[in-house]
Design an enzyme around this catalytic site. Structure first.
Site, mmCIF file in Angstrom:
data_model
loop_
_atom_site.group_PDB
_atom_site.id
_atom_site.type_symbol
_atom_site.label_atom_id
_atom_site.label_comp_id
_atom_site.label_asym_id
_atom_site.label_seq_id
_atom_site.Cartn_x
_atom_site.Cartn_y
_atom_site.Cartn_z
ATOM 1 N N SER A 65 0.683 -1.370 -0.130
ATOM 2 C CA SER A 65 -0.097 0.068 0.008
ATOM 3 C C SER A 65 0.890 1.213 0.234
ATOM 4 C CB SER A 65 -0.838 -0.125 1.240
ATOM 5 O OG SER A 65 -1.431 1.249 1.414
ATOM 6 N N HIS B 296 -1.281 -1.375 -4.453
ATOM 7 C CA HIS B 296 -2.607 -0.944 -3.577
ATOM 8 C C HIS B 296 -2.600 0.537 -3.250
ATOM 9 C CE1 HIS B 296 -6.173 -2.083 -0.980
ATOM 10 N NE2 HIS B 296 -5.794 -1.212 -0.280
ATOM 11 N N ASP C 135 -4.876 3.621 -1.712
ATOM 12 C CA ASP C 135 -6.123 3.641 -0.765
ATOM 13 C C ASP C 135 -6.440 5.259 -1.058
ATOM 14 O OD1 ASP C 135 -6.024 1.447 0.779
ATOM 15 O OD2 ASP C 135 -3.948 1.920 1.555
ATOM 16 N N MET D 224 -9.093 7.860 0.190
ATOM 17 C CA MET D 224 -9.722 8.392 1.480
ATOM 18 C C MET D 224 -10.159 9.794 1.181
ATOM 19 S SD MET D 224 -7.373 7.120 4.290
ATOM 20 C CE MET D 224 -6.414 5.469 4.304
ATOM 21 N N HIS E 75 -8.612 1.140 -3.767
ATOM 22 C CA HIS E 75 -9.448 0.630 -2.817
ATOM 23 C C HIS E 75 -9.906 2.120 -2.369
ATOM 24 C CE1 HIS E 75 -9.749 -0.434 1.887
ATOM 25 N NE2 HIS E 75 -10.990 -0.196 1.448
ATOM 26 N N MET F 19 -11.384 -6.270 5.378
ATOM 27 C CA MET F 19 -10.528 -5.388 6.026
ATOM 28 C C MET F 19 -10.324 -5.889 7.427
ATOM 29 S SD MET F 19 -10.085 -2.873 4.263
ATOM 30 C CE MET F 19 -9.167 -1.826 5.482
ATOM 31 N N PHE G 262 -6.721 4.509 8.381
ATOM 32 C CA PHE G 262 -5.022 4.756 8.739
ATOM 33 C C PHE G 262 -4.220 3.614 8.442
ATOM 34 C CE2 PHE G 262 -7.648 7.954 10.860
ATOM 35 C CZ PHE G 262 -6.854 9.223 10.483
ATOM 36 N N ASP H 39 -6.360 -6.768 4.162
ATOM 37 C CA ASP H 39 -5.819 -5.278 4.278
ATOM 38 C C ASP H 39 -5.806 -4.754 5.911
ATOM 39 O OD1 ASP H 39 -5.062 -2.627 3.836
ATOM 40 O OD2 ASP H 39 -6.756 -2.229 2.319
ATOM 41 N N GLY I 162 -2.670 -4.274 8.857
ATOM 42 C CA GLY I 162 -1.916 -4.749 9.843
ATOM 43 C C GLY I 162 -1.333 -6.212 9.510
HETATM 44 C C1 DX5 Z 1 -6.470 1.343 5.921
HETATM 45 C C2 DX5 Z 1 -5.835 0.955 4.478
HETATM 46 C C3 DX5 Z 1 -4.701 0.053 4.280
HETATM 47 C C4 DX5 Z 1 -3.429 0.623 4.854
HETATM 48 C C5 DX5 Z 1 -2.700 -0.625 5.128
HETATM 49 O O1 DX5 Z 1 -7.312 2.164 5.903
HETATM 50 O O2 DX5 Z 1 -6.967 0.600 3.706
HETATM 51 O O3 DX5 Z 1 -4.733 -0.358 2.889
HETATM 52 O O4 DX5 Z 1 -2.567 1.387 4.095
HETATM 53 O O5 DX5 Z 1 -1.598 -0.129 6.118
HETATM 54 P P1 DX5 Z 1 -0.904 -1.017 7.281
HETATM 55 O O6 DX5 Z 1 -0.233 -2.190 6.372
HETATM 56 O O7 DX5 Z 1 0.248 -0.136 7.833
HETATM 57 O O8 DX5 Z 1 -1.671 -1.710 8.092
HETATM 58 ZN ZN ZN Z 2 -6.570 -0.461 1.694
#
Ligand code: DX5
Ligand code: ZN
Length: 228
Positions: free
Chosen positions: A11, A36, A38, A40, A69, A142, A148, A180, A182
């Site tokens: 990501s 990936h 993201d 937002m 995403h 998720m 975040f 996706d 952690g």
């Molecule tokens: C969270 C995002 C993830 C995020 C993952 O809202 O959708 O894609 O970037 O980041 P890590 O791998 O640090 O949890």
């Molecule tokens: Zn994501």
């Protein structure tokens, strides 16, 4: 354990935006299968990231599949802009707070020629995505509440991964099962064991000194049951 190919999708939210082109070159040389992205909007999630302009910039840097995403309201309104920017797959949220007609948006993505993705938040029951499963190419589960990077993985989401795997087999349909949030070597192992095959990883890849080693370790997580 999944028989689907294991794919690693870093990501870029966790990349160094001051040196994005270099960072992406390193992560791709390190073996990333997809990137990936993201998106937002500060409404559907409590954070603002970037939009189609940056997706287009990334498209200009690589031909690797771009996995977009959308954590936004009214995804249907914005899908054409992400298609034009060069997305290969577009994933939208199933929750009513995303304020769109999910079935209609999935059709719109399909008609655009992109791979069709659907996702659900940790608090959303799996039943919400079930009616759409025959229509999608990618189910994103998720494993953190979206918004975040750097949050802790929620192992209880593995029940959804198992259900997704069972239904994929029993419906005779095919969709990738992506996790996706952690994802690190330990949680990658757990996810793969339960049937996921696409691992999104921000922090654990981009915070590593050696991206190739980090990606190799995630991909090899099926082989390391003892690390749990
Ligand atoms: C969270 C995002 C993830 C995020 C993952 O809202 O959708 O894609 O970037 O980041 P890590 O791998 O640090 O949890
Ligand atoms: Zn994501």
């Amino acid at each position: 354990m999944t028989s689907r190919p294991i794919l690693i999708a870093p990501s870029i939210l966790a990349a160094d935006f001051a040196h994005l082109a270099d960072d992406l070159e390193r992560v791709l040389a390190g073996g990333a299968d997809w990137l990936h992205l993201d998106i937002m909007d500060g409404q559907f999630v409590d954070n603002i990231s970037f939009g189609p302009g940056l997706v287009k910039t990334v498209r200009g840097l690589t031909s690797v599949p771009l996995d977009v995403h959308l954590m936004i309201e009214r995804a249907d309104h914005y899908v054409p802009r992400f298609v034009a920017a060069g997305a290969n797959s577009i994933t939208v949220h199933v929750e009513p707070e995303a304020k769109h007609d999910v079935a209609k948006t999935l059709r719109l993505i399909r008609e655009s020629g992109c791979r069709v993705g659907l996702t659900l938040n940790p608090a959303t029951p799996f039943a919400a995505v079930e009616p759409h499963l025959p229509k999608i190419d990618l189910l994103l589960i998720m494993t953190v509440h979206p918004g975040f990077g750097g949050q802790s993985f929620r192992p209880e989401m593995m029940e959804k991964v198992r259900r997704a795997t069972e239904l994929c087999d029993s419906l005779g349909t095919h969709y990738d099962i992506e996790v996706d949030g952690g994802i690190n070597p330990e949680t990658a192992h757990l996810s793969l064991e339960n049937g996921a095959n696409v691992l999104v990883a921000g922090t654990s890849v981009f915070q590593a000194d050696d991206y190739a080693a980090a990606i190799r370790t995630l991909r090899g997580s099926t082989l390391k049951p003892t690390i749990l």
